[in-house]
Scaffold this active site. Structure first.
Site, PDB file in Angstrom:
ATOM      1  N   TYR A  97       0.793  -1.230   0.000  1.00  0.00           N
ATOM      2  CA  TYR A  97       0.000   0.000   0.000  1.00  0.00           C
ATOM      3  C   TYR A  97       0.826   1.282   0.000  1.00  0.00           C
ATOM      4  O   TYR A  97       0.495   2.233  -0.729  1.00  0.00           O
ATOM      5  CB  TYR A  97      -1.002  -0.017   1.156  1.00  0.00           C
ATOM      6  CG  TYR A  97      -2.193  -0.899   0.859  1.00  0.00           C
ATOM      7  CD1 TYR A  97      -3.290  -0.396   0.172  1.00  0.00           C
ATOM      8  CD2 TYR A  97      -2.212  -2.235   1.222  1.00  0.00           C
ATOM      9  CE1 TYR A  97      -4.385  -1.201  -0.133  1.00  0.00           C
ATOM     10  CE2 TYR A  97      -3.296  -3.053   0.927  1.00  0.00           C
ATOM     11  CZ  TYR A  97      -4.370  -2.532   0.251  1.00  0.00           C
ATOM     12  OH  TYR A  97      -5.439  -3.340  -0.057  1.00  0.00           O
ATOM     13  N   GLU A 139      -8.759  -7.219   4.537  1.00  0.00           N
ATOM     14  CA  GLU A 139      -7.964  -8.309   3.977  1.00  0.00           C
ATOM     15  C   GLU A 139      -7.349  -9.174   5.067  1.00  0.00           C
ATOM     16  O   GLU A 139      -7.233 -10.401   4.901  1.00  0.00           O
ATOM     17  CB  GLU A 139      -6.899  -7.729   3.050  1.00  0.00           C
ATOM     18  CG  GLU A 139      -7.498  -7.166   1.765  1.00  0.00           C
ATOM     19  CD  GLU A 139      -6.671  -6.070   1.124  1.00  0.00           C
ATOM     20  OE1 GLU A 139      -5.454  -5.963   1.420  1.00  0.00           O
ATOM     21  OE2 GLU A 139      -7.232  -5.292   0.329  1.00  0.00           O
ATOM     22  N   TYR A 205     -10.201 -17.571 -11.506  1.00  0.00           N
ATOM     23  CA  TYR A 205     -11.157 -18.482 -12.123  1.00  0.00           C
ATOM     24  C   TYR A 205     -12.125 -18.997 -11.065  1.00  0.00           C
ATOM     25  O   TYR A 205     -11.706 -19.440  -9.991  1.00  0.00           O
ATOM     26  CB  TYR A 205     -10.438 -19.663 -12.774  1.00  0.00           C
ATOM     27  CG  TYR A 205      -9.492 -19.258 -13.882  1.00  0.00           C
ATOM     28  CD1 TYR A 205      -9.977 -18.746 -15.082  1.00  0.00           C
ATOM     29  CD2 TYR A 205      -8.118 -19.379 -13.724  1.00  0.00           C
ATOM     30  CE1 TYR A 205      -9.110 -18.364 -16.100  1.00  0.00           C
ATOM     31  CE2 TYR A 205      -7.244 -19.005 -14.731  1.00  0.00           C
ATOM     32  CZ  TYR A 205      -7.745 -18.497 -15.923  1.00  0.00           C
ATOM     33  OH  TYR A 205      -6.887 -18.114 -16.926  1.00  0.00           O
ATOM     34  N   SER A 206     -13.404 -18.974 -11.394  1.00  0.00           N
ATOM     35  CA  SER A 206     -14.413 -19.495 -10.474  1.00  0.00           C
ATOM     36  C   SER A 206     -14.247 -20.994 -10.301  1.00  0.00           C
ATOM     37  O   SER A 206     -13.926 -21.713 -11.251  1.00  0.00           O
ATOM     38  CB  SER A 206     -15.816 -19.205 -11.000  1.00  0.00           C
ATOM     39  OG  SER A 206     -16.093 -17.823 -10.998  1.00  0.00           O
ATOM     40  N   GLY A 273     -22.729 -17.467 -21.071  1.00  0.00           N
ATOM     41  CA  GLY A 273     -21.395 -17.886 -21.467  1.00  0.00           C
ATOM     42  C   GLY A 273     -20.643 -18.583 -20.348  1.00  0.00           C
ATOM     43  O   GLY A 273     -21.169 -19.463 -19.670  1.00  0.00           O
ATOM     44  N   THR A 277     -19.846 -21.100 -14.773  1.00  0.00           N
ATOM     45  CA  THR A 277     -18.941 -21.835 -13.883  1.00  0.00           C
ATOM     46  C   THR A 277     -19.318 -21.735 -12.405  1.00  0.00           C
ATOM     47  O   THR A 277     -19.423 -22.775 -11.733  1.00  0.00           O
ATOM     48  CB  THR A 277     -17.480 -21.409 -14.113  1.00  0.00           C
ATOM     49  OG1 THR A 277     -17.360 -19.988 -14.038  1.00  0.00           O
ATOM     50  CG2 THR A 277     -17.004 -21.878 -15.469  1.00  0.00           C
TER      51      THR A 277
END
Length: 401
Positions: A97, A139, A205-206, A273, A277
Site C-alpha cells: 500500500y 484483507e 477463475y471461479s 457464457g 462456472t
C-alpha cells in the site's frame, strides 16, 4: 491513522471531478511510474489489462467513487468487500500500500502540476491512508479465515474439455493434503509464468464443482482475442501448455458472490457464457447436500458447441426433482436439438419464462458479461423482484489488481 479534517474532506470531495475527467491519464501514468520503480510488481498486476487500458480506467473510476463519497463511505456499498476479496486472492499485503500511495500521489503531481496545491495533496494523502487501512483490515480478516496463505502448489490430476471454448482442470494439492473448503460461487487465482512477458501472471477463475476437499475444479475459457482485443496469455497457456501431471500455483478461495446455504427458499441461477462456472458449483452443492430447495437454472450461450456442462446439466435436471432447466441458444446450429440441448432460440428473454422462474422469496444469482447482467437485473426489477435478492458476480479488475 490520521483522521481527515473537515477541510481535507472538502478538498478531496471538491477535486473528485478531476478523476472523472483526467483519471485514466493519471492512473495510466501511475502504473508506468510504479512499474519503472518496482518492476517486480508486474508479477502481481494483470499486464493484459494494463495494455488494453482497462485497469487504469477501473482504478480511475474507483478513486473517483471513493473521493466523491469521502463524507459517506457507506454509499460505496459492497465495493470495499469486493476489492478486499480480489486483493486477498492476489496476495496483496500491507507493504504494497505505501508503494501504491506514493506513486499514485506522484502521478497526480506529474499530471496536474501547479493545478493542485500542497494542502490538497496533503488531504489526498490522508484520504489514501484511510482507504488503505480500511482495506488492510478487511484483507487481514480474509487471510485469517483462508485455508492457506499465499500461492500453494496443486497438481493437475484431470483435464476435461467441456466445450469448444471451456476446459476444466481438476487440481489436487501437490503435497497430498486435503484441498480445503470453500463457499460455492468463490474463485481462486492461478499463477503462471508467461515467457513472452517475462513475468508471472495471476488470473482468477471461479470454482465449478461442489466443495468436498478432494480437489478443486476450475473451468477456463480460452480467450482467443477478437479485433483489437489481445488473446488471453494465461487462458491459452492453460489450454495448450498445462496437461495432466503439471503443477500450478493457486491462491486460497475468495469472493463474496456465494450461495446462501442457510436458506430454504428457492434459488434462481442465471448465467451467460462462461458465467455458468460458479452456477455449476452452486447447483452441484445443492445436489450434494440433497437440498429440497426449488432451483431454476437459466443459461444463455451462442450454440451447442460452446455450451459447457450441457450433458451434466441435462442429467441434473432428470435426477433433481425440484430443478427446472431453461437454456437459450442465440445462434442455433444444425446439430443443436430443441428440447434436449436447448429450450429457446434467441437471446435470453426473461419475459418468455417469467412465470416459471420468478418465484416468491427466491434469491437470484447472475453471472456473465456486464451488459448481460444489467439486462437481466433490469428485467427482474421490472417483474417486481427486490434488488436485495439479486446477487451478481463481475469478472474483472479490483482497485489495484
Amino acid at each position: 491513522m490520521t483522521a481527515l479534517t473537515a477541510d481535507q474532506m472538502a478538498r478531496v470531495k471538491a477535486t473528485a471531478p478531476v478523476f472523472a475527467e483526467l483519471g485514466p491519464t493519471i492512473t495510466k501514468h501511475f502504473y508506468q511510474r510504479m512499474f519503472d520503480a518496482h518492476p517486480e510488481l508486474k508479477n502481481v498486476f494483470n499486464q493484459t489489462h494494463q495494455q488494453s487500458g482497462s485497469q487504469p480506467e477501473t482504478l480511475a473510476r474507483a478513486v473517483y467513487a471513493y473521493a466523491a463519497n469521502i463524507d459517506n463511505l457507506g454509499a460505496l456499498g459492497g465495493a470495499v468487500t469486493h476489492i478486499a476479496h480480489k486483493h486477498a486472492s492476489l496476495n496483496i499485503r500491507p507493504e504494497h500500500y505505501p508503494i501504491v500511495g506514493r506513486h499514485l500521489l506522484g502521478a497526480v503531481v506529474d499530471v496536474l502540476g501547479e493545478a493542485v496545491d500542497q494542502p490538497t495533496l496533503d488531504a489526498w494523502k490522508v484520504a489514501y491512508e484511510q482507504l488503505a487501512q480500511i482495506l488492510i483490515g478487511a484483507e487481514a480478516k480474509l487471510y485469517e479465515q483462508a485455508s492457506w496463505s499465499g500461492f500453494r502448489p496443486f497438481r493437475v490430476i484431470r483435464k476435461q474439455v467441456e466445450s469448444d471454448e471451456i476446459t476444466s482442470f481438476y487440481l489436487a494439492p501437490a503435497d497430498g493434503a486435503p484441498a480445503g473448503g470453500f463457499e460455492p460461487g468463490q474463485y481462486v487465482s492461478v499463477k503462471r509464468f508467461i515467457d513472452r512477458l517475462g513475468v508471472d501472471q495471476p488470473r482468477q477463475y471461479s470454482l465449478s464443482d461442489a466443495p468436498h476437499g478432494r480437489w478443486l475444479r476450475i473451468s477456463v475459457k480460452r480467450e482467443a482475442g477478437r479485433g483489437e482485443t489481445q488473446p488471453g496469455h494465461v487462458s491459452n497457456l492453460m489450454h495448450d501448455g498445462v496437461d495432466e501431471g503439471a503443477v500450478v500455483h493457486v491462491s486460497a478461495p475468495m469472493g463474496e458472490f456465494t450461495l446462501d446455504r442457510s436458506k430454504a427458499t428457492p434459488v434462481v441461477l442465471i448465467s451467460g457464457g462462461v458465467g455458468i462456472t460458479p452456477m455449476a458449483s452452486m447447483l452441484s452443492t445443492l445436489i450434494a447436500e440433497h437440498s429440497a430447495r426449488k432451483v431454476a437454472f437459466v443459461h444463455a450461450c451462442r450454440n451447442g458447441r460452446v455450451h459447457a456442462f450441457r450433458d451434466w446439466l441435462r442429467g441434473a435436471a432428470a435426477t433433481y426433482p425440484d430443478l427446472k432447466r431453461v437454456v437459450f441458444y442465440e445462434q442455433v446450429e444444425a446439430d443443436d436439438r430443441a428440447g434436449g440441448d436447448h429450450d429457446f432460440e434467441g437471446r435470453l428473454d426473461l419475459a418468455r419464462i417469467a412465470d416459471d422462474i420468478v418465484l416468491p422469496d427466491a434469491d437470484y444469482y447472475l453471472c456473465g458479461p456486464v451488459a448481460f447482467m444489467r439486462e437481466q437485473s433490469a428485467a427482474l426489477a421490472a417483474r417486481g423482484v427486490d434488488p436485495a435478492r439479486v446477487h451478481t458476480e463481475i469478472f474483472g479488475s479490483g482497485m489495484i489488481d
